[in-house]
Scaffold this motif. Structure first.
Motif, PDB file in Angstrom:
ATOM      1  N   VAL A   1      42.164  44.335  37.597  1.00 25.23           N
ATOM      2  CA  VAL A   1      41.721  45.654  37.154  1.00 25.23           C
ATOM      3  C   VAL A   1      42.934  46.569  37.054  1.00 25.23           C
ATOM      4  CG1 VAL A   1      39.374  45.503  38.042  1.00 25.23           C
ATOM      5  CG2 VAL A   1      41.161  46.380  39.520  1.00 25.23           C
ATOM      6  N   ASN A   2      42.894  47.477  36.104  1.00 25.75           N
ATOM      7  CA  ASN A   2      43.959  48.448  35.919  1.00 25.75           C
ATOM      8  C   ASN A   2      43.652  49.709  36.713  1.00 25.75           C
ATOM      9  OD1 ASN A   2      45.482  46.890  34.079  1.00 25.75           O
ATOM     10  ND2 ASN A   2      44.152  47.522  32.396  1.00 25.75           N
ATOM     11  N   GLN A   3      44.694  50.414  37.089  1.00 22.54           N
ATOM     12  CA  GLN A   3      44.531  51.667  37.800  1.00 22.54           C
ATOM     13  C   GLN A   3      43.675  52.627  36.969  1.00 22.54           C
ATOM     14  OE1 GLN A   3      48.178  53.872  38.434  1.00 22.54           O
ATOM     15  NE2 GLN A   3      47.409  54.706  40.353  1.00 22.54           N
ATOM     16  N   GLY A   4      42.673  53.222  37.607  1.00 22.94           N
ATOM     17  CA  GLY A   4      41.797  54.171  36.924  1.00 22.94           C
ATOM     18  C   GLY A   4      40.676  53.542  36.126  1.00 22.94           C
ATOM     19  N   ARG A   5      40.594  52.223  36.138  1.00 20.65           N
ATOM     20  CA  ARG A   5      39.539  51.513  35.395  1.00 20.65           C
ATOM     21  C   ARG A   5      38.473  51.010  36.372  1.00 20.65           C
ATOM     22  NH1 ARG A   5      39.588  52.966  30.430  1.00 20.65           N
ATOM     23  NH2 ARG A   5      38.469  51.081  29.918  1.00 20.65           N
ATOM     24  N   SER A   6      37.319  50.721  35.853  1.00 20.60           N
ATOM     25  CA  SER A   6      36.185  50.311  36.678  1.00 20.60           C
ATOM     26  C   SER A   6      36.401  48.953  37.334  1.00 20.60           C
ATOM     27  CB  SER A   6      34.917  50.260  35.824  1.00 20.60           C
ATOM     28  OG  SER A   6      33.838  49.790  36.580  1.00 20.60           O
ATOM     29  N   CYS A   7      36.092  48.905  38.637  1.00 22.39           N
ATOM     30  CA  CYS A   7      36.082  47.632  39.355  1.00 22.39           C
ATOM     31  C   CYS A   7      34.678  47.358  39.889  1.00 22.39           C
ATOM     32  CB  CYS A   7      37.124  47.615  40.465  1.00 22.39           C
ATOM     33  SG  CYS A   7      36.970  48.909  41.682  1.00 22.39           S
ATOM     34  N   GLY A   8      33.747  48.245  39.563  1.00 23.04           N
ATOM     35  CA  GLY A   8      32.368  48.085  39.983  1.00 23.04           C
ATOM     36  C   GLY A   8      31.555  49.293  39.558  1.00 23.04           C
ATOM     37  N   THR A   9      30.252  49.230  39.816  1.00 25.43           N
ATOM     38  CA  THR A   9      29.333  50.303  39.444  1.00 25.43           C
ATOM     39  C   THR A   9      28.382  50.573  40.601  1.00 25.43           C
ATOM     40  OG1 THR A   9      29.408  49.570  37.146  1.00 25.43           O
ATOM     41  CG2 THR A   9      27.600  51.031  37.743  1.00 25.43           C
TER      42      THR A   9
END
Length: 145
Positions: free
Chosen positions: A58-66
């Motif tokens: 995952v990239n910084q600031g991007r979603s890793c979950g909801t």
């Protein structure tokens, strides 16, 4: 432990204040992340937590979950880039843990960071974090946890 308007802000964590996410560097070099007590208060009772699978980058600031509550559905944004190495299956099975213990049993994901020493500069800690949360709460018209 610090507190802003009744919301806990532990001094030893790193915060992405805008995303209401905390990060903790573990002794093995991984980063544990979760929602802040302020974020949990805004969301209300969390009813669902879905994470990206271990092994995913995952990239910084991007979603890793909801996470989903009765009044909100939103992403958990990674405070730093890295590979997901663990998901809190207890929080997946019982999302109420996130509200009950956001800095303990309700953690969400562990990442193996790519560039912790560089990317942690974008995060805040201690009194600076508390001041930023206070300003954000003012802007949001938030009364308190």
């Amino acid at each position: 432990m610090g507190s802003v308007r009744g919301c806990n802000v532990p001094d030893d964590l790193f915060y992405d204040v805008e995303s209401n996410i905390w990060a903790r560097l573990e002794s093995d070099g991984t980063i544990t992340i979760g929602m802040t007590s302020y974020g949990c208060s805004l969301a209300g009772n969390i009813v669902s937590f879905t994470a990206k699978k271990p092994g995913r980058d995952v990239n910084q600031g991007r979603s890793c979950g909801t996470v989903e509550s009765g009044k909100w559905v939103g992403p958990i944004k990674a405070p730093v880039a890295g590979e997901i190495v663990a998901v809190n299956e207890a929080a997946v099975a019982n999302p109420a843990l996130i509200n009950k213990s956001p800095y303990g049993e309700g953690w969400l994901i562990r990442l193996k960071p790519e560039q912790w020493d560089v990317q942690r500069a974008a995060l805040t800690t201690g009194t600076e974090a508390m001041a930023q949360f206070e300003a954000k709460m003012d802007a949001d018209g938030f009364g308190g946890c």
